[in-house]
Design a protein around this motif. Structure first.
Motif, PDB file in Angstrom:
ATOM      1  N   TYR A   1       0.819  -1.211   0.000  1.00 40.92           N
ATOM      2  CA  TYR A   1       0.000   0.000   0.000  1.00 40.92           C
ATOM      3  C   TYR A   1       0.853   1.262   0.000  1.00 40.92           C
ATOM      4  O   TYR A   1       0.462   2.292  -0.567  1.00 40.92           O
TER       5      TYR A   1
ATOM      6  N   PHE B   1       1.486   1.681  -3.477  1.00 44.50           N
ATOM      7  CA  PHE B   1       0.222   2.001  -4.143  1.00 44.50           C
ATOM      8  C   PHE B   1      -0.036   3.499  -4.082  1.00 44.50           C
ATOM      9  O   PHE B   1      -0.421   4.120  -5.089  1.00 44.50           O
TER      10      PHE B   1
ATOM     11  N   GLU C   1       3.651   1.034  -9.548  1.00 42.99           N
ATOM     12  CA  GLU C   1       2.886  -0.165  -9.858  1.00 42.99           C
ATOM     13  C   GLU C   1       3.715  -1.435  -9.719  1.00 42.99           C
ATOM     14  O   GLU C   1       3.229  -2.465  -9.232  1.00 42.99           O
TER      15      GLU C   1
ATOM     16  N   TYR D   1       4.290  -2.193  -6.014  1.00 40.77           N
ATOM     17  CA  TYR D   1       2.992  -2.538  -5.423  1.00 40.77           C
ATOM     18  C   TYR D   1       2.647  -3.994  -5.720  1.00 40.77           C
ATOM     19  O   TYR D   1       2.303  -4.771  -4.826  1.00 40.77           O
ATOM     20  N   ASN D   2       2.783  -4.385  -6.950  1.00 39.74           N
ATOM     21  CA  ASN D   2       2.455  -5.762  -7.337  1.00 39.74           C
ATOM     22  C   ASN D   2       3.440  -6.768  -6.744  1.00 39.74           C
ATOM     23  O   ASN D   2       3.050  -7.886  -6.383  1.00 39.74           O
TER      24      ASN D   2
ATOM     25  N   ASN E   1     -10.060  -7.569  -5.371  1.00 37.37           N
ATOM     26  CA  ASN E   1      -9.893  -6.540  -6.397  1.00 37.37           C
ATOM     27  C   ASN E   1      -9.075  -5.372  -5.852  1.00 37.37           C
ATOM     28  O   ASN E   1      -8.991  -5.144  -4.643  1.00 37.37           O
ATOM     29  N   ARG E   2      -8.507  -4.643  -6.764  1.00 39.59           N
ATOM     30  CA  ARG E   2      -7.688  -3.480  -6.428  1.00 39.59           C
ATOM     31  C   ARG E   2      -8.470  -2.521  -5.529  1.00 39.59           C
ATOM     32  O   ARG E   2      -9.643  -2.253  -5.772  1.00 39.59           O
TER      33      ARG E   2
END
Length: 493
Positions: A324, A327, A332, A335-336, A363-364
């Protein structure tokens, strides 16, 4: 409420003992105990060894040895260490039985060892053996109280056992009742409050710091009173311990009551030295607090926790929070990367980690809702409200986000003591989310029950506590159910 949190609270500090025949709490033992209490375990071991060499018959050293192991296990959460140390309990009980019987410490010392190991075993999931140790401890304490009714240390331990069994999840309470064990959280905390006022003017005044420590944790993690910051900090200011424990406790209470600036200041002020046993929890708390303030270095402390911690709790939660952090920075790739680690690393023993895994696989998140959540957790209610300004349920595609928007607004308004607004938003969350697997609707009902209890409307409070219990198959099921049942019990007294 988290049962493990309660276990943590009670295992965090153990027993202080004083002088008696073959139980001589002399100056050296006091130094050893202070070293344990300051988390200087290597210093404690060295001092205990000196005492054994000069006074090999002093039973206090047996308890101090047990206490060192006790604190070592709760600061490390190390299962391998637990497996190596747990068999020492029987030897220590046998050694204590060889000391002076005509002393209030004879039965009490044995009870302390049983109590400590009961708590440790429960922490590591060995509930059957844990319950047996708790029962032995309570029986010894009751016998001791009958013989020595003015012996206050036993009252502390009896209060703790009352809290432990009162706070157990329903499935464990059933097993405890089978063994003839029961408890009441409110009564246990009341016993500790009474003891706090009694003990300062007695020869047992050295227990004061322990009682204050327990009360802070029970007030926040068991009774879920989030508005007692000033009272609790007043207690802490009166503690004798001026070192690591007090600074840590100030940071913990501040973090849990929405005083995030004070939390960060205190947690950053915790003394750091090689003489202290590592406490990775400090980094976890600081990382969480910094994330709530949107500090750019929050991830540093969460990763430090992951790197240094040897147990099973909050690994997934920490990885998710690191994700987070990236995020919010629109990174990106990172984050992933950390989202994947939240899915694949760590365990799901604790409810926070179960929730983290579910979030990582979901979900995102919605940017505004997530940011408002952390602002709210940190006590930045105006910022949280501003983050959601103008946001409409209709613009959100996911049912999850629609429920959370209403829930989050209810949460913010409740924290701002705007109870009518809070109830209205919470009710919307219940209306659209009561059959979902997300915790928002159930916790909204629990929160409305708490508001009505606060304003002395017992009928409506009971109604919403029952609504919370009627919702099934959602996140934090055990925790929310336990709190709702406790609320109903209070309403029916």
């Amino acid at each position: 409420m988290k049962f493990k949190s309660i276990l943590f609270v009670i295992v965090f500090v153990g027993c202080r003992l004083t002088a008696s025949a073959n139980y001589n709490f002399d100056a050296r033992c006091m130094d050893a105990y202070k070293a344990v209490f300051d988390f200087r375990l290597n210093d404690a071991r060295a001092i205990i060894q000196q005492e054994k060499q000069q006074y090999p018959q002093n039973g206090i050293t047996i308890l101090l040895d047990n206490y060192v192991d006790y604190i070592s296990l709760i600061t490390s959460d190390n299962k391998n260490e637990y497996d190596l140390l747990k068999d020492k309990k029987s030897d220590r009980i046998d050694a204590l039985k060889g000391n002076e019987e005509n002393s209030p410490y004879y039965l009490y010392a044995q009870a302390e060892v049983y109590l400590q190991w009961g708590l440790i075993k429960a922490k590591f999931g060995d509930y059957t053996s844990s319950a047996s140790d708790f029962k032995k401890a309570r029986n010894l304490l009751n016998d001791n109280t009958e013989k020595y009714p003015d012996f206050l240390p036993a009252q502390k331990d009896l209060a703790l056992i009352n809290v432990v069994f009162g706070a157990m999840p329903s499935n464990l309470k059933t097993f405890a009742k089978f063994l003839g064990m029961g408890g009441n959280v409110q009564a246990g905390v009341a016993q500790l409050e009474k003891l706090r006022t009694q003990i300062s003017a007695t020869k047992y005044s050295y227990y004061k710091d322990e009682v204050i420590f327990y009360l802070c944790y029970m007030d926040i993690d068991v009774l879920h009173n989030k508005n007692n910051y000033n009272r609790l900090m007043g207690y802490i200011a009166g503690m004798d311990n001026k070192d690591l424990l007090r600074t840590y406790l100030q940071g913990y209470v501040a973090a849990k009551t929405g005083h995030n600036e004070e939390a960060i200041a205190n947690l950053q002020d915790v003394p750091h030295s090689a003489k202290y046993t590592p406490l990775p929890t400090l980094d976890y708390l600081l990382g969480c607090a910094k994330l709530c303030r949107m500090d750019s270095d929050a991830y540093v402390y969460l990763l430090k926790y992951i790197d240094e911690y040897k147990g099973v709790n909050y690994i997934k939660d920490s990885y998710l929070k690191v994700a987070y952090c990236y995020f919010f920075r629109n990174d990106e790739a990172k984050y992933n990367y950390y989202l994947k680690l939240a899915r694949t690393k760590g365990y799901t023993t604790d409810e926070k980690d179960k929730q983290a895994l579910k979030e990582a696989n979901d979900n995102r998140p919605d940017y505004d809702l997530l940011k408002a959540r952390f602002y709210c957790d940190g006590g930045y209610y105006d910022k949280a409200l501003a983050q959601l300004k103008g946001k409409q349920e209709g613009e959100l595609k996911l049912l999850r986000d629609k429920i959370e928007l209403n829930y989050r607004l209810g949460r913010i308004y409740e924290k701002m003591n705007k109870f009518n607004d809070a109830i209205a938003w919470y009710q919307k969350a219940i209306n659209i989310g009561k059959t979902s697997t997300y915790y928002y609707a159930a916790n909204a009902a629990l929160s409305i029950g708490g508001i009505y209890e606060y304003i002395k409307d017992d009928y409506m409070a009971a109604n919403y506590y029952k609504q919370a219990l009627d919702m099934r198959n959602h996140e934090y099921q055990s925790s929310i159910d336990t709190q709702a049942k406790d609320g109903l019990e209070r309403m029916h007294r």
